[in-house]
Design a protein around this motif. Sequence first.
Motif, PDB file in Angstrom:
ATOM      1  N   GLU A  78       0.827  -1.219   0.000  1.00  0.00           N
ATOM      2  CA  GLU A  78       0.000   0.000   0.000  1.00  0.00           C
ATOM      3  C   GLU A  78       0.856   1.263   0.000  1.00  0.00           C
ATOM      4  OE1 GLU A  78      -3.037   0.013   2.976  1.00  0.00           O
ATOM      5  OE2 GLU A  78      -3.941  -1.838   2.225  1.00  0.00           O
ATOM      6  N   ASP A  79       2.029   1.203   0.630  1.00  0.00           N
ATOM      7  CA  ASP A  79       2.876   2.405   0.709  1.00  0.00           C
ATOM      8  C   ASP A  79       3.899   2.484  -0.423  1.00  0.00           C
ATOM      9  OD1 ASP A  79       4.459   0.323   1.511  1.00  0.00           O
ATOM     10  OD2 ASP A  79       5.265   1.318   3.291  1.00  0.00           O
ATOM     11  N   GLY A  80       3.762   1.629  -1.418  1.00  0.00           N
ATOM     12  CA  GLY A  80       4.681   1.687  -2.554  1.00  0.00           C
ATOM     13  C   GLY A  80       5.325   0.354  -2.845  1.00  0.00           C
TER      14      GLY A  80
ATOM     15  N   GLY B  58       1.578  -7.768 -10.301  1.00  0.00           N
ATOM     16  CA  GLY B  58       1.824  -6.354 -10.521  1.00  0.00           C
ATOM     17  C   GLY B  58       0.814  -5.474  -9.806  1.00  0.00           C
ATOM     18  N   LYS B  59      -0.198  -6.101  -9.201  1.00  0.00           N
ATOM     19  CA  LYS B  59      -1.218  -5.355  -8.464  1.00  0.00           C
ATOM     20  C   LYS B  59      -0.833  -5.286  -6.984  1.00  0.00           C
ATOM     21  CE  LYS B  59      -5.002  -6.771 -11.534  1.00  0.00           C
ATOM     22  NZ  LYS B  59      -4.827  -8.122 -12.093  1.00  0.00           N
TER      23      LYS B  59
ATOM     24  N   CYS C 178       6.865 -10.673  -6.678  1.00  0.00           N
ATOM     25  CA  CYS C 178       7.580 -11.265  -7.815  1.00  0.00           C
ATOM     26  C   CYS C 178       9.001 -11.575  -7.385  1.00  0.00           C
ATOM     27  CB  CYS C 178       7.617 -10.305  -8.996  1.00  0.00           C
ATOM     28  SG  CYS C 178       5.986  -9.873  -9.635  1.00  0.00           S
ATOM     29  N   ILE C 179       9.426 -12.815  -7.604  1.00  0.00           N
ATOM     30  CA  ILE C 179      10.798 -13.209  -7.301  1.00  0.00           C
ATOM     31  C   ILE C 179      11.455 -13.654  -8.596  1.00  0.00           C
ATOM     32  CG2 ILE C 179      12.277 -14.800  -6.028  1.00  0.00           C
ATOM     33  CD1 ILE C 179      10.149 -14.933  -3.870  1.00  0.00           C
ATOM     34  N   THR C 180      12.574 -13.036  -8.922  1.00  0.00           N
ATOM     35  CA  THR C 180      13.293 -13.424 -10.139  1.00  0.00           C
ATOM     36  C   THR C 180      14.707 -13.847  -9.782  1.00  0.00           C
ATOM     37  OG1 THR C 180      13.826 -11.098 -10.513  1.00  0.00           O
ATOM     38  CG2 THR C 180      11.948 -11.979 -11.722  1.00  0.00           C
ATOM     39  N   CYS C 181      15.240 -14.764 -10.581  1.00  0.00           N
ATOM     40  CA  CYS C 181      16.588 -15.284 -10.408  1.00  0.00           C
ATOM     41  C   CYS C 181      17.368 -15.032 -11.695  1.00  0.00           C
ATOM     42  CB  CYS C 181      16.563 -16.794 -10.177  1.00  0.00           C
ATOM     43  SG  CYS C 181      15.331 -17.342  -8.985  1.00  0.00           S
ATOM     44  N   CYS C 182      18.651 -14.767 -11.564  1.00  0.00           N
ATOM     45  CA  CYS C 182      19.485 -14.601 -12.753  1.00  0.00           C
ATOM     46  C   CYS C 182      20.915 -14.948 -12.378  1.00  0.00           C
ATOM     47  CB  CYS C 182      19.375 -13.173 -13.277  1.00  0.00           C
ATOM     48  SG  CYS C 182      19.698 -11.892 -12.044  1.00  0.00           S
TER      49      CYS C 182
END
Length: 123
Positions: free
Chosen positions: A42-44, A70-71, A76-80
Motif C-alpha cells: 500500500e505504501d509503494g 503487478g497489483k 515477484c521473485i526473479t533469479c538470474c
Amino acid sequence: ALQIQCYQCEDVRQDDCSAPEFIVNCTVNVQDMCQKEVLVMEDGIHYRKSCASSGACLIASSGYQQFCTGKLNSVCITCCNTPLCNGPRHKRRALSRASALPALAPAAPLLASIQLFLWTCAH
C-alpha cells in the motif's frame, strides 16, 4: 571457482538499491545466482535483493509465480546468473503493457528442472 556479484538489500522502499554500495560478493560454489524480490504494498514498491543458490531461488520464484500480478500485494521473485543482474532494468521509453507483465509460459521447463533438482538431492 567462479564468484558472482549481486546487489543486496533488505526491504528497501521505492529505491531499487542498485547503487555501488549495495554490491556484495556471493559465497563461492554456494550462491551462484542473484535474486530479486519486488513487493507491491500500500505504501509503494518494496525491493529485496540478495545472493542465492540456484536451487533455492528457482523454487522460490516458481512458488511465488501465481502471486506476481503487478497489483497490490503482488510478490515477484526473479533469479538470474550473470554479475549484478538483479540491478536496474534498462529504462525504455515505450514500455507496452504486455511486456511489463511476467511471462508465464517458461514455467514448465523451470518446474521440470526443479523436480529433477529435488529428485537428485533426495537420491
